[in-house]
Design a protein around this motif. Sequence first.
Motif, short mmCIF file in Angstrom:
data_model
loop_
_atom_site.label_atom_id
_atom_site.label_comp_id
_atom_site.label_asym_id
_atom_site.label_seq_id
_atom_site.Cartn_x
_atom_site.Cartn_y
_atom_site.Cartn_z
N ASN A 1 30.65 42.22 47.66
CA ASN A 1 30.75 41.33 46.51
C ASN A 1 31.71 40.17 46.75
N GLN A 2 32.70 40.38 47.61
CA GLN A 2 33.59 39.28 47.98
C GLN A 2 32.79 38.22 48.78
N MET A 3 31.80 38.70 49.55
CA MET A 3 30.96 37.79 50.31
C MET A 3 29.95 37.09 49.40
N LYS A 4 29.39 37.86 48.46
CA LYS A 4 28.33 37.34 47.60
C LYS A 4 28.85 36.34 46.55
N TYR A 5 29.99 36.69 45.95
CA TYR A 5 30.51 35.87 44.86
C TYR A 5 31.74 35.07 45.27
N PHE A 6 31.92 33.94 44.60
CA PHE A 6 33.23 33.29 44.63
C PHE A 6 34.04 33.83 43.46
N GLY A 7 35.34 33.73 43.58
CA GLY A 7 36.22 34.13 42.48
C GLY A 7 37.45 33.24 42.51
N ALA A 8 38.27 33.34 41.46
CA ALA A 8 39.42 32.45 41.36
C ALA A 8 40.42 32.68 42.50
N SER A 9 40.75 33.95 42.79
CA SER A 9 41.75 34.14 43.84
C SER A 9 41.18 33.83 45.22
N GLN A 10 39.87 34.07 45.40
CA GLN A 10 39.25 33.71 46.68
C GLN A 10 39.26 32.19 46.89
N PHE A 11 38.92 31.44 45.83
CA PHE A 11 38.93 29.99 45.96
C PHE A 11 40.33 29.50 46.32
N GLU B 1 26.90 31.22 37.23
CA GLU B 1 26.65 30.26 38.30
C GLU B 1 27.43 28.98 38.04
N LEU B 2 28.02 28.49 39.10
CA LEU B 2 28.82 27.27 38.98
C LEU B 2 28.64 26.47 40.27
N PHE B 3 28.23 25.21 40.12
CA PHE B 3 27.95 24.34 41.26
C PHE B 3 26.96 24.97 42.24
N PRO C 1 27.08 31.78 42.94
CA PRO C 1 27.47 32.84 42.02
C PRO C 1 28.99 33.07 42.00
N TRP C 2 29.54 33.27 40.82
CA TRP C 2 30.98 33.49 40.64
C TRP C 2 31.19 34.77 39.87
N LYS C 3 32.35 35.38 40.07
CA LYS C 3 32.71 36.55 39.27
C LYS C 3 34.11 36.34 38.70
N ILE C 4 34.29 36.83 37.49
CA ILE C 4 35.60 36.74 36.85
C ILE C 4 35.93 38.08 36.19
N LYS C 5 37.22 38.33 36.01
CA LYS C 5 37.67 39.53 35.30
C LYS C 5 38.72 39.06 34.29
N ILE C 6 38.35 39.11 33.02
CA ILE C 6 39.23 38.59 31.96
C ILE C 6 40.17 39.71 31.49
N ASP C 7 41.47 39.41 31.49
CA ASP C 7 42.45 40.42 31.07
C ASP C 7 42.27 40.82 29.61
N SER C 8 42.12 39.80 28.74
CA SER C 8 41.98 40.06 27.31
C SER C 8 40.99 39.05 26.75
N TYR C 9 39.80 39.53 26.43
CA TYR C 9 38.69 38.64 26.03
C TYR C 9 38.48 38.69 24.53
#
Length: 252
Positions: free
Chosen positions: A12-22, A114-116, A119-127
Amino acid sequence: MLTAETYFDKENQMKYFGASQFKAFEKCEAAAMAEIRGEYEREKTVSLLVGSYVDAHFEGTLDLFRAKNPEIFTKQGELKTNFRQAEEIISRLERDEQFMLYMSGQPQVIMTGELFGYPWKIKIDSYHEEMFIVDLKIMKDFTPVWVDGEGKLPFIEAWGYDIQAAIYQATEGNHLPFIIAGATKEKVPDLALMEVPQYKIDTALKIIEAKIDRYADIKAGLIEPVRCEHCDYCKQTKVLTGPVPYTEGYDE
Ligand SMILES: [Zn+2]
């Protein structure tokens, strides 16, 4: 389906972008790629663990965290000083009604989007659905941070929380405000609820747009990642080719 268990999987790290990876790519492309491939792990410092302890409390996973990190206890089975500090931060935050209100959304909500074109993934602490996205940050203090080449920046920008805000807002997809619920590890913990202004989010989104094709090409193996030659990963994997004049490369 992305779950808490598979969120940080290699696949999933390969498949998706994420905030800390960016943000990792922004710091050092070579280290970011090595991390994705599982060849390099960022150091787990005590300071980071204190933050994770507070995170775990608010996630409701403190028991699991304690089991996974036995090094936080003394031989007598008491919490080490640093983690007693984490307990102090928690009780300070629990004394504040507004802080707790913002932290009372759905915890650890995982979303993909999806962004640009990627595929992106996020994990929201408090939604708080249809209201706001809250991210918990435990940090040294709230003072500005020196960034090489840029000077002193508000800590939100220095740590790339504006970038995270942009990624989270765009992936969630409803243009919700992004709030940082922050607390400090100072002797007397400070606390704050900070909104990242929309114009700062828009600027951050432009930075992401400008870089993301390159990072996607690196992940796809189409171009070689550049080594920063300064980070821990680059130091660990450095291979000398012979003497170079000290006036070259060491004066930055
Ligand atoms: Zn590097």
